[in-house]
Design an enzyme around this catalytic site. Structure first.
Site, mmCIF file in Angstrom:
data_model
loop_
_atom_site.group_PDB
_atom_site.id
_atom_site.type_symbol
_atom_site.label_atom_id
_atom_site.label_comp_id
_atom_site.label_asym_id
_atom_site.label_seq_id
_atom_site.Cartn_x
_atom_site.Cartn_y
_atom_site.Cartn_z
ATOM 1 C CG HIS A 387 -2.103 -0.871 1.125
ATOM 2 N ND1 HIS A 387 -3.251 -0.545 0.441
ATOM 3 C CD2 HIS A 387 -2.317 -2.124 1.603
ATOM 4 C CE1 HIS A 387 -4.129 -1.536 0.528
ATOM 5 N NE2 HIS A 387 -3.586 -2.506 1.221
ATOM 6 C CE LYS A 578 -7.256 13.008 0.947
ATOM 7 N NZ LYS A 578 -6.907 12.305 -0.294
ATOM 8 N NE ARG A 579 -2.704 7.787 6.992
ATOM 9 C CZ ARG A 579 -1.477 7.754 6.471
ATOM 10 N NH1 ARG A 579 -0.455 8.229 7.149
ATOM 11 N NH2 ARG A 579 -1.270 7.248 5.273
ATOM 12 C CE LYS A 584 -2.974 10.086 3.489
ATOM 13 N NZ LYS A 584 -3.495 9.381 2.301
ATOM 14 C CB THR A 686 -10.722 4.297 -1.216
ATOM 15 O OG1 THR A 686 -10.434 4.586 0.159
ATOM 16 C CG2 THR A 686 -9.951 3.055 -1.647
ATOM 17 C CE LYS A 690 -14.432 5.306 0.654
ATOM 18 N NZ LYS A 690 -13.589 5.333 1.854
#
Length: 840
Positions: A387, A578-579, A584, A686, A690
């Site tokens: 991952h 998100k985290r 990110k 993911t 969504k």
């Protein structure tokens, strides 16, 4: 007992489920047939009985949490009835999915949806004077995961049940999942998440499925026959793993699989001699040490003790799972050598990579196989999903820790590695650099076991989770191993369960899709493509926009309630949830927010597009830089929201305690989805799927599954900016790229100067210097390089928002073209190409 695969219930209940589920998903918002009067009465009385005889409450004294528990128990009975009616034959092959995380969230709505009992439950509760929405809200989130990894595991489990793949999920029953997040003056504060405080009505405790897990000790050798030596491990510490089963209900209730979560317990709960001797605390010390294993998700590994606990967790659940599935196989099939024919084990990231030596140990010691046979069974049963390409996320463990905690496993790892390196030498690849690269032991900075290498070497197939990620795996972290076995790495792009993230999360949009293209879309997401034709239909576009408006109004109320900020639902809802991690690039979003704030202040009379910037996510407790990014976002929000000159043209909100249930409220209301990671660093994502499924337009880099989303929805329906992965690699090699990017961007320089000056932290002017100094001198994630193109894309978005009809057409195209990203498709690909399991 919940086992294996269950088929459709029979009799009156089956008829009722079929009648409703054939027309709609299990959600109140899609077209439904009236709930059967008998079914409503039966369920109403079942709930009333559970409330009285299990919960011990009367309707007059029951809290909403009591009603939830009673309802869950009544529905659980229907799952047990399905078990009793199921075909009890042993499936030819099962999948065993091992994951340290299962971010399952709330389960009541999933169970009702997939059983086709939403309206029946609503009516039954209404007869009792109870609102279904309040009951659903009373269920705590089962936060047994940190982010995408755990949510993916939950989606995969639901999809396997829905498409008829016999499966067990294996994980840990954490007493406290991911921490509960709150803010104190903008700083993240962590508290235990007490999801089990009042029990879990969904689970079945299985004391008969208890296994002993060892740690430490020594290894002895004995001669079992001439020339045959057996090694035996004698642990100094043992812990019990006790199974707790949670049913995973598939679509229309045709199949129910099992999520088996392990709880750690001491062999002896109390040392009576110590206790009676007056040492009341010391008498339970061993119990506390044992139970710590399943106490908290992801204990901080910044200390030596934390690292040891993390390793103990990983071995604990992996060993229990392997013992369980091997025992089941032997009971059903007799010969452990046939395990690869009847079991496929998927390792979800490196956390369960210790399965390679553990399965070898079980086969060698408990079942007496010779090495060659054990290795054949192991390498034909295990499969590994990678991952991440980030070096810090590819786990390695100090050899010293492994030798002390798992001495037998280190012996096995050494032998695997020796044979592996010997094979290289035989093939003429004996140069030191090559051997160092492919070795399971990294000796460059102290001796450490490479768990990614171990999982790779011990698995039949290794997969990435997006096309880009898989290709980068082959070229970067596993390049040397890939060269040795070019067929081992395959791609399996992630997916999401539409039943949760579309049917359940966005019932209004689901109803609209059913009205447009028919009820078959509930069973076959491919039929969503029919919505493309409606993108030019003014009436449909108007109804689509109205659904979005309703969800935005609902989210606005949640924002005001939880964050104390009033927002305008007609504004562009710009969302990044998100985290929190530097790669990110939430910081890029915050800096652009500061630059936009400056621009509005400089030209207050300009026709600015109204925006609401919505952030959400948690930073690991020991991740100082990520927590500082949260603090900056909160401080910027305070300054912007309090500035009357900006008014409603820009609002900034950081939603506390991000969770699955909060995501289900935010995603259907989002207009813009921020997927802005540094290209080449997000394996898949993911959340991006969504958002796009629910009609949000994506602003993103060419990273992870963004590329495949672009290819499916069309380049004209997504906003792409920044360097691609090759560009990131090339620019990173240039000297002073951050300094040059800032020098060439006055807008970026001004934003950084405002942050560094203490404008958002007057009480502590240097608070954010660690962030700005890092960007000026290092900028590992190339925020400075991508900033100007990000700004360009955001202004393109501003212009697009001013043409509502065109915007909604693009949104409809996103919804219509996302069917390929269903986790049902992902699971079929795994089943056919990795697990070799027949889909029902």
């Amino acid at each position: 007992m919940l086992n294996d695969v269950l088929t459709r219930p029979s009799g009156k209940e089956a008829s009722e489920q079929d009648a409703t589920a054939a027309v709609r998903p299990a959600t109140s918002a899609t077209p439904v047939l009236p709930a059967s009067g008998d079914a409503v009465i039966d369920l109403r009385e079942a709930i009333r009985a559970k409330l009285a005889f299990v919960i011990g409450k009367s309707p007059e004294t029951a809290r909403e949490r009591d009603w939830f528990a009673a309802t869950a128990l009544a529905l659980r009975d229907r799952i047990v009835a399905a078990c009793a009616a199921a075909d009890r034959s042993v499936p030819n092959k099962r999948v065993y999915y091992l994951s340290l995380e299962f971010l399952i969230g709330r389960l009541l709505s999933d169970a009702m949806n997939n059983l086709g009992l939403v309206e029946t439950t609503r009516a039954a509760l209404k007869d009792l004077g109870v609102d279904l929405g309040a009951v659903e809200a009373a269920e705590p989130d089962a936060a047994l995961g940190n982010g995408g990894l755990g949510r993916l595991a939950a989606c995969f489990m639901e999809s396997m049940a829905s498409i008829g793949i016999p499966a067990y999920g294996y994980g840990i029953r954490y007493d406290h999942g991911l921490f509960r997040q709150s803010f104190e003056n903008g700083w993240q504060r962590e508290a235990p998440e007490t999801w089990l405080a009042e029990g879990n009505p969904w689970e079945f405790v299985r004391p008969e499925a208890t296994y002993t897990i060892g740690f430490g000790g020594h290894v002895t050798m004995s001669m079992v026959s001439e020339g045959v030596i057996r090694r035996s491990w004698h642990p100094t510490e043992t812990v019990k793993a006790v199974a707790h089963d949670v049913p995973v209900v598939g679509w229309k209730g045709r199949t129910v699989n099992t999520l088996r979560l392990w709880k750690a317990e001491a062999e002896q709960p109390v040392d009576l001699a110590q206790f009676n001797g007056g040492d009341h605390v010391g008498a339970v010390a061993n119990r506390m040490r044992a139970e710590a294993i399943s106490r908290v998700l992801y204990p901080s590994d910044s200390s030596t003790a934390g690292q040891e606990l993390r390793l103990r967790q990983e071995y604990f659940f992996t060993s229990a799972s392997l013992q369980d599935l091997v025992r089941r196989h032997v009971a059903e099939r007799g010969d452990v050598r046939t395990l690869p024919d009847h079991a496929a084990i998927q390792l979800n990231d490196t956390h369960p990579a210790i399965a390679v030596p553990e399965l070898m140990r079980i086969l060698l010691e408990d079942h007496g196989l010779i090495w060659e046979d054990a290795w054949h069974v192991t390498t034909n049963t295990l499969n590994y999903t990678n991952h991440t390409l980030l070096p810090e996320a590819l786990e390695t463990w100090p050899v010293e820790l492994m030798e002390r905690l798992l001495p037998r496993h280190m012996q096995i790892i050494y032998l695997i590695n020796w044979m592996h390196l010997e094979e290289q030498a035989k093939n003429g690849k004996s140069d030191a650099a090559h051997l160092a690269a492919v070795s399971l032991i990294d000796e460059s900075h102290g001796r450490r076991v490479r768990m990614g290498h171990l999982a790779f070497h011990g698995s039949r197939r290794v997969n990435g989770v997006s096309a880009l990620h898989t290709e980068l795996m082959r070229k970067t972290v596993f390049a040397d191993l890939h060269a040795l076995d070019p067929d081992k790495i395959v791609n399996k792009t992630n997916g999401i369960t539409f039943r949760r993230w579309f049917h359940n999360a966005n019932p209004g949009l689901t109803r609209l899709a059913v009205d447009a293209v028919g009820a078959g879309v509930l069973d076959n997401p491919e039929l969503l493509k029919g919505l493309d034709a409606f993108a030019q239909d003014a009436s449909f576009v108007e109804r689509y926009a109205a659904v979005r408006r309703g969800r935005k109004e609902a989210l606005a109320r949640i924002i005001e309630d939880r964050a104390g900020v009033s927002v305008d639902p007609s504004a562009l809802f710009d969302v990044q949830i998100k985290r929190i991690h530097e790669y990110k690039r939430q910081l890029l979003n915050v800096i652009e927010t500061v630059a936009l704030y400056q621009a509005i202040k400089a030209e207050p009379h300009k026709d600015w597009t109204s925006r609401v910037k919505i952030f959400g996510g948690k930073a690991a407790p020991s991740y100082t830089q990520a927590k500082l990014i949260i603090k900056l976002a909160c401080d910027v929000a305070r300054a912007v929201n309090d500035d009357p000159e900006v008014a409603d043209r820009l609002k900034v909100v950081f939603m506390p305690n991000y969770s699955v249930s909060l995501a289900e409220a935010i995603i259907p209301a989002a207009d813009l989805s921020e997927q802005i990671s540094t290209a080449g660093m997000e394996a898949s994502g993911t959340g991006n799927m969504k958002f796009a499924l629910n009609g949000a337009l994506t602003v993103g880099t060419l990273d992870g599954a963004n590329i495949e989303i672009r290819d499916h929805v069309g380049a004209e329906n997504i906003f792409i900016f920044g360097l691609d992965a090759a560009g990131v690699q090339a620019r990173s090699a240039e000297p002073h790229y951050a300094r040059d990017a800032i020098w060439n961007s006055p807008r970026l320089a001004a934003a950084l100067d405002m942050i560094a000056s203490g404008r958002f932290s007057p009480e502590e002017p240097n608070r954010f210097r660690p962030l700005t100094d890092d960007l000026r001198h290092r900028d590992q994630y190339l925020l400075t390089v991508d900033f100007d193109d990000y700004w360009r894309a955001q202004r393109e978005i501003d212009a697009a928002w001013k043409d509502p009809a065109a915007w909604w057409r693009r949104a409809i195209h996103n919804t219509a073209r996302m069917a390929w990203f269903s986790s049902d498709r992902s699971m079929r690909e795994y089943a056919e190409e990795i697990w070799r399991v027949r889909v029902a």
